[in-house]
Design an enzyme around this catalytic site. Structure first.
Site, mmCIF file in Angstrom:
data_model
loop_
_atom_site.group_PDB
_atom_site.id
_atom_site.type_symbol
_atom_site.label_atom_id
_atom_site.label_comp_id
_atom_site.label_asym_id
_atom_site.label_seq_id
_atom_site.Cartn_x
_atom_site.Cartn_y
_atom_site.Cartn_z
ATOM 1 N N ASN A 11 0.917 -1.182 -0.146
ATOM 2 C CA ASN A 11 -0.032 0.139 -0.061
ATOM 3 C C ASN A 11 1.094 1.199 0.430
ATOM 4 O OD1 ASN A 11 -1.660 1.582 0.585
ATOM 5 N ND2 ASN A 11 -2.432 1.608 1.949
ATOM 6 N N LYS A 13 -0.133 3.907 -0.662
ATOM 7 C CA LYS A 13 -0.595 5.617 0.244
ATOM 8 C C LYS A 13 0.088 6.031 -0.447
ATOM 9 C CE LYS A 13 -0.130 3.023 4.900
ATOM 10 N NZ LYS A 13 0.393 3.917 6.632
ATOM 11 N N HIS A 96 -9.087 1.366 5.419
ATOM 12 C CA HIS A 96 -8.346 1.602 5.475
ATOM 13 C C HIS A 96 -7.808 2.386 7.005
ATOM 14 C CE1 HIS A 96 -3.749 2.509 6.176
ATOM 15 N NE2 HIS A 96 -3.503 1.407 5.992
ATOM 16 N N GLU A 98 -6.594 5.330 7.934
ATOM 17 C CA GLU A 98 -6.322 6.674 7.448
ATOM 18 C C GLU A 98 -7.732 6.789 6.852
ATOM 19 O OE1 GLU A 98 -3.020 5.872 5.304
ATOM 20 O OE2 GLU A 98 -1.771 4.830 7.047
ATOM 21 N N GLU A 172 -4.920 -4.368 10.670
ATOM 22 C CA GLU A 172 -3.804 -3.816 11.066
ATOM 23 C C GLU A 172 -4.246 -2.903 12.217
ATOM 24 O OE1 GLU A 172 -2.663 -2.594 7.007
ATOM 25 O OE2 GLU A 172 -3.820 -0.899 7.179
ATOM 26 N N GLY A 178 3.075 1.461 10.170
ATOM 27 C CA GLY A 178 3.759 3.324 10.719
ATOM 28 C C GLY A 178 4.410 3.915 11.250
ATOM 29 N N SER A 217 3.786 -1.682 10.423
ATOM 30 C CA SER A 217 5.497 -1.823 10.663
ATOM 31 C C SER A 217 5.582 -3.439 10.481
ATOM 32 C CB SER A 217 5.786 -1.467 11.888
ATOM 33 O OG SER A 217 5.276 -0.177 12.418
#
Ligand code: 13P
Length: 258
Positions: A11, A13, A96, A98, A172, A178, A217
Site C-alpha cells: 500500500n 499510500k 483503511h 487512515e 491493521e 507507520g 510496521s
C-alpha cells in the site's frame, strides 16, 4: 503449510512520482517470485495506469487504495469500482484506518464500498483494527468484531453467496501503522484467529479459505515470524513497500513459509 495462498500487498499510500515509481516497479517486477504467493501493488489513482503498464505480462497484480460507495453519478472527485475494472485492476483496499480516521469513514460506509468492489468483480481488502486507547481498554476484539460485523451483515443482506469467498481481511492495529512498533506475532495471531472464528460463525463453509493479512510496521526482519502464524496469510505493507529490497524481502518471507 496452509491451504491458503499467501498474499503480500504493498500500500503505497500517498507517495510516489512517475520517475520514482518507474524505478520501484521495475525493481520489484525483476525480483518478484509469485510461485507460492500473490504479490500486489496498490498505488495512488493517478499512477494506476503506470502501475498496470509496468506490471503487464508479469504475474504480479495491482489494486487501488479506495473507491466510491456509489456505482456512478454526481460524486465529484470519486472513483468507482467499475471504472477500475476498465484497466485490469484486481484489488481495492477499503476501510483503511487512515480513511476511517481522517475521512470519518464508518463501518457501514466501508461495507458499502466493499459491496461495490464485489459487484464490480474485484476483490476488496477490508481493513480492520483498533487504536492504542482501545487496546489498552481491552476493547480490541469488541472493536474489530464490530468493524467486521458490518461487512458480514452487508454480505448477508446482499445475498450473493459467491462474493463471500472473494473477501480478504487485513488486520491493521492503528498503533502499529507507520510507528515501527509491530504487533507481536502472538498478538496478531490472537486477533486473526478471532476474525476467522467470527467468519466461521457467519459463513461456516468459507472460513478456512478466508485470507487474513496483517499490517503495521511489517519489515523483512519480522515478516517471517508473523507469516508463520497459523491464521496470518500474508501482509499489507506500507512504508516497506516503497523500497524494492524491503518489499521483496517481505515477499520472500511469505514464499518461505507458504
Ligand atoms: P506501515 O507498514 O508503514 O506500518 O503501514 C501499514 C499500513 O497501513 C498498510 O496499509
Amino acid at each position: 503449510m496452509s491451504a491458503r495462498r499467501k498474499l503480500v500487498a504493498g500500500n503505497w499510500k500517498m507517495n510516489g512520482t512517475l520517475a520514482a515509481n518507474a524505478e520501484l516497479l521495475r525493481a520489484v517486477r525483476a525480483g518478484a517470485d509469485t510461485a507460492a504467493c500473490d504479490l500486489v501493488i496498490c498505488a495512488p489513482f493517478p499512477y494506476l495506469a503506470q502501475t498496470a503498464d509496468a506490471l503487464l505480462g508479469s504475474t504480479m497484480t495491482w489494486g487501488a487504495q479506495d473507491c466510491s460507495a456509489h456505482a456512478q453519478g454526481a460524486y465529484t472527485g470519486e472513483v468507482s469500482a467499475v471504472m477500475l475494472t476498465d484497466f485490469g485492476c484486481r484489488w481495492v483496499i477499503v476501510g483503511h484506518s487512515e480513511r476511517r480516521q481522517y475521512h470519518a469513514e464508518s463501518s457501514a460506509l466501508v461495507a458499502a464500498k466493499a459491496l461495490q468492489v464485489l459487484r464490480a468483480g474485484l476483490t476488496p481488502i477490508v481493513c480492520v483494527g483498533e487504536t492504542l486507547a482501545e487496546r489498552d481498554a481491552r476493547q480490541t476484539l469488541v472493536v474489530v468484531g464490530a468493524q467486521l460485523q458490518a461487512i458480514v451483515d452487508a454480505l448477508k443482506e446482499a445475498g450473493q453467496a459467491q462474493w463471500i469467498a472473494r473477501v480478504v481481511v487485513a488486520y491493521e492495529p492503528v498503533w502499529a501503522i507507520g510507528t515501527g512498533r509491530t504487533a507481536t506475532s502472538a498478538q496478531a495471531q490472537d486477533v486473526h484467529a478471532f476474525i476467522r472464528q467470527l467468519w466461521r460463525g457467519a459463513f461456516a463453509g468459507s472460513a478456512d479459505g478466508l485470507r487474513i493479512l496483517y499490517g503495521g510496521s511489517v519489515k523483512p526482519g519480522n515478516a517471517a515470524e508473523l507469516f508463520a502464524q497459523p491464521d496470518v496469510d500474508g501482509g499489507l505493507i506500507g512504508g516497506a513497500s516503497l523500497k524494492a529490497d524491503e518489499f521483496l524481502g517481505i515477499a520472500a518471507a511469505a514464499q518461505a513459509v507458504a
